[in-house]
Design a protein around this motif. Structure first.
Motif, mmCIF file in Angstrom:
data_model
loop_
_atom_site.group_PDB
_atom_site.id
_atom_site.type_symbol
_atom_site.label_atom_id
_atom_site.label_comp_id
_atom_site.label_asym_id
_atom_site.label_seq_id
_atom_site.Cartn_x
_atom_site.Cartn_y
_atom_site.Cartn_z
ATOM 1 N N ILE A 19 1.711 4.535 -8.298
ATOM 2 C CA ILE A 19 0.390 5.119 -8.550
ATOM 3 C C ILE A 19 0.414 6.611 -8.217
ATOM 4 N N LEU A 20 1.112 6.964 -7.145
ATOM 5 C CA LEU A 20 1.198 8.365 -6.730
ATOM 6 C C LEU A 20 2.254 9.139 -7.525
ATOM 7 N N ASP A 34 0.482 5.456 8.504
ATOM 8 C CA ASP A 34 -0.272 4.891 9.632
ATOM 9 C C ASP A 34 -1.675 5.486 9.724
ATOM 10 N N ARG A 35 -1.770 6.782 9.483
ATOM 11 C CA ARG A 35 -3.066 7.461 9.557
ATOM 12 C C ARG A 35 -4.025 6.911 8.501
ATOM 13 N N VAL A 36 -3.523 6.673 7.302
ATOM 14 C CA VAL A 36 -4.367 6.147 6.224
ATOM 15 C C VAL A 36 -4.813 4.729 6.539
ATOM 16 N N ILE A 37 -3.905 3.908 7.050
ATOM 17 C CA ILE A 37 -4.251 2.521 7.386
ATOM 18 C C ILE A 37 -5.324 2.496 8.471
ATOM 19 N N LYS A 38 -5.179 3.334 9.486
ATOM 20 C CA LYS A 38 -6.181 3.376 10.553
ATOM 21 C C LYS A 38 -7.525 3.887 10.031
ATOM 22 N N LYS A 39 -7.507 4.891 9.165
ATOM 23 C CA LYS A 39 -8.740 5.447 8.629
ATOM 24 C C LYS A 39 -9.482 4.413 7.783
ATOM 25 N N ASN A 63 -5.472 6.285 -3.141
ATOM 26 C CA ASN A 63 -6.452 7.373 -3.214
ATOM 27 C C ASN A 63 -6.527 8.155 -1.898
ATOM 28 N N GLU A 64 -6.504 7.437 -0.791
ATOM 29 C CA GLU A 64 -6.532 8.107 0.515
ATOM 30 C C GLU A 64 -5.257 8.920 0.737
ATOM 31 N N LEU A 65 -4.123 8.344 0.346
ATOM 32 C CA LEU A 65 -2.857 9.071 0.491
ATOM 33 C C LEU A 65 -2.837 10.302 -0.417
ATOM 34 N N ARG A 66 -3.420 10.200 -1.600
ATOM 35 C CA ARG A 66 -3.469 11.333 -2.516
ATOM 36 C C ARG A 66 -4.243 12.487 -1.871
ATOM 37 N N GLU A 67 -5.327 12.160 -1.206
ATOM 38 C CA GLU A 67 -6.108 13.194 -0.525
ATOM 39 C C GLU A 67 -5.338 13.798 0.639
ATOM 40 N N LEU A 68 -4.622 12.969 1.360
ATOM 41 C CA LEU A 68 -3.897 13.413 2.547
ATOM 42 C C LEU A 68 -2.617 14.173 2.191
#
Length: 148
Positions: A19-20, A34-39, A63-68
């Motif tokens: 996807i990315l 890890d940061r995305v999973i926690k968020k 989507n969260e990883l794309r932003e990060l």
């Protein structure tokens, strides 16, 4: 991983990587994973995340990883474009020739000089000295005079 993050076991990381538009999962730093999973766990809660379909979870995490990872994704896309342009530039001599089928049985019996002539003619587009002679014409004409 805590019980709050048990939903993360349903993630298909290969799908997220595709996807990315990345090549390998190693291009996503583990800290950011890890940061995305926690968020996401904090935003939605563990119970509601367990009710999602795995494909929906993959989209959410992507989507969260794309932003990060905006910066890394842009750099990866640029590197990929540059590599494609370089490959296209290197392959341009072969572009007009199309697919060339080579029978290995014919090549193995050739002596090295014939083999070099064959490859220089087929791959590099160079002409043999034999082909440029006018002596090989199938028509027998007077070669000492001019016709008007």
């Amino acid at each position: 991983m805590t019980e709050k993050e048990a939903w993360a076991l349903q993630l298909d990381w290969l799908n997220i990587v595709s996807i990315l538009r990345l090549d390998t999962i190693d291009q996503i730093p583990e800290i950011k994973r890890d940061r995305v999973i926690k968020k996401i766990s904090k935003l939605y809660g563990a119970e509601s995340l367990l009710s999602f379909k795995p494909s929906e979870l993959d989209e959410l995490v992507a989507n969260e990883l794309r932003e990060l990872m905006k910066k890394e994704l842009v750099m990866h896309a640029r590197r990929k474009e540059k590599l494609e342009r370089q490959m296209k530039a290197r392959m341009s001599p072969f572009k007009n020739q199309g697919v060339m089928r080579i029978d290995m049985n014919e090549i193995k019996d050739m002596n090295p000089d014939e083999l070099m002539k064959f490859f220089s003619k087929q791959l590099m587009g160079k002409k043999d000295d034999d082909d440029q002679d006018d002596d090989n014409d199938k028509y027998n004409e007077d070669k000492n005079s001019y016709y008007i």
